[in-house]
Design an enzyme around this catalytic site. Structure first.
Site: not given
Length: 437
Positions: A248-249
């Site tokens: 997700l980062y």
């Protein structure tokens, strides 16, 4: 009421007078009076509850009501004294200097970039929320370091549009170095909303402030090597595909690049994205492997080292902080002016993306061996399978574009860089007197 009536019943008869008897009228009147009192009391309580729930003033900063955030709040700011400090910090000290707003100034890269800019005479104002993703005392120590250099850090959140607007009213920044972000690949699985809040909403908030400013500043901001995701072609080039994020980062950083392109296209903002490759060095982040490996080796704890399938090597393109700073300053110095004014585009604006790495990937196991030699302590190693939580097997930067256009030339090898880090670490934590982040 019953106690009162009992008292009346016990009055002795008086000679020549009749005995008082309970009157139904009196009894009913007292009972009605008691019911009225109860009704009045509970009506009052009900009205108080209505006032509390429906008429209480809204919170001054809705971010503090979001339990997914970690200490993101806007502190008190404003006033003549505050404005004087802001202007003084952002004042340019030589004729060709630039005035830079550095977001995430109390962070690892932000501290080093702010110091370097101030040292050469540029105006620098910091902005940081001092959240507790890792030990805030380290951020406070960096703040003290910057304060001694003449850099003032405003405490606030980049999503506070009122604060951002005020900063641009007080100072006509020529540049913005946007480094504020929620970092870390694995933490995204625990608190995904913090990444959306900081890396996407925060970037949009900043770009909104910049496109409305007059004049518009040129913006350089930190993307990440993680955008290359599951791409197996190495070394990674800016022309390679970046549509397969592994975390997700990484997805939020890729989204940031697309959002930046949009603001460049619509509003004429000059934008440069820098894809950092595993930055390390003094004053670093405690959540990075080299940092907590050092801590745990000194404490005699077992360290876990990732390996790929079939005992395959996991390697990173470790880049020393001083080399990253040189790349950041070169990007600022070569950034062209934005072409918009007051939110309206007047012509095409510069848009660039560069890799900032070291071009020499090193296996993580070799990193541990270097630390063992520098610390003069043998590490207790435990090899574990690389988890499927966003980590990738290799990172390797192709920096030819940055070399050609920015003059970027990394010069610090891992052995030299780790030696400087270990010296700082041992000095800062004073042989264990401080609790390492």
């Amino acid at each position: 009421m019953s106690k009162h009536m009992s008292y009346l019943d016990n009055i002795p008869p008086t000679p020549g007078k009749f005995k008082m008897e309970k009157s139904p009228y009196v009894h009913n009147k007292l009972r009605w009076h008691s019911s009225l009192m109860k009704l009045t009391f509970w009506s009052f309580v009900f009205l108080v509850l209505i006032f509390i729930f429906f008429y209480r003033p809204p919170p001054s900063n809705p971010l503090t009501q979001d339990p997914s955030r970690r200490s993101l709040r806007t502190h008190n700011w404003g006033g003549p004294v505050w404005e004087k400090r802001v202007r003084s910090s952002a004042r340019i000290r030589y004729s060709d200097g630039i005035s830079v707003l550095v977001t995430g100034a109390a962070g690892f890269v932000g501290t080093h970039v702010s110091t370097a800019l101030k040292k050469r005479g540029d105006g620098v104002l910091g902005l940081d929320n001092f959240n507790d993703y890792y030990d805030p005392s380290l951020k406070r120590a960096r703040q003290a370091l910057l304060d001694r250099s003449g850099v003032f850090i405003v405490e606030g959140d980049i999503n506070d549009s009122t604060l951002l607007r005020k900063l641009f009213e007080v100072v006509a920044f020529t540049h913005v170095m946007h480094l504020a972000a929620q970092a870390g690949v694995r933490y995204a699985m625990e608190n995904p909303s913090s990444y959306v809040h900081s890396n996407i909403a925060g970037l949009v908030s900043l770009l909104e402030a910049c496109k409305s400013a007059n004049p518009q500043p040129a913006i350089v901001w930190a993307s990440s090597s993680s955008v290359y995701g599951l791409n197996k072609k190495v070394p990674f080039s800016e022309k390679d595909r970046t549509d397969q994020p592994a975390s997700l980062y990484a997805a939020t950083k890729k989204a940031g690049e697309e959002i930046a392109h949009t603001y460049n296209h619509i509003y004429g903002l000059s934008l440069t994205a820098l894809r950092f490759f595993t930055v390390y060095g003094p004053w670093g982040r405690p959540d990075m492997a080299y940092f907590f490996f050092t801590r745990d080796i000194l404490k005699g704890k077992t360290i876990s080292i990732f390996e790929a399938a079939n005992h395959g090597t996991v390697a990173r393109d470790f880049t020393y902080i001083d080399d990253i700073v040189k790349g950041c300053l070169a990007a600022l110095d070569t950034a062209e002016q934005s072409t918009g004014s007051g939110g309206k585009k007047k012509g095409p604006a510069q848009f660039r993306i560069y890799n900032l790495g070291n071009t020499s990937p090193v296996p993580v196991s070799d990193l541990v061996s270097i630390l063992e030699r520098l610390l003069k302590v043998s590490a207790k190693r435990n090899f574990i399978k690389l988890p499927q939580n966003g980590d990738v097997r290799f990172t390797h930067a192709n920096i030819s574009l940055a070399q050609r256009e920015l003059g970027y030339k990394p010069s610090t090898d891992l052995q030299t860089g780790l030696k400087k880090f270990v010296k700082w670490y041992l000095g800062y934590y004073s042989g264990g007197k401080k609790a390492a982040g």
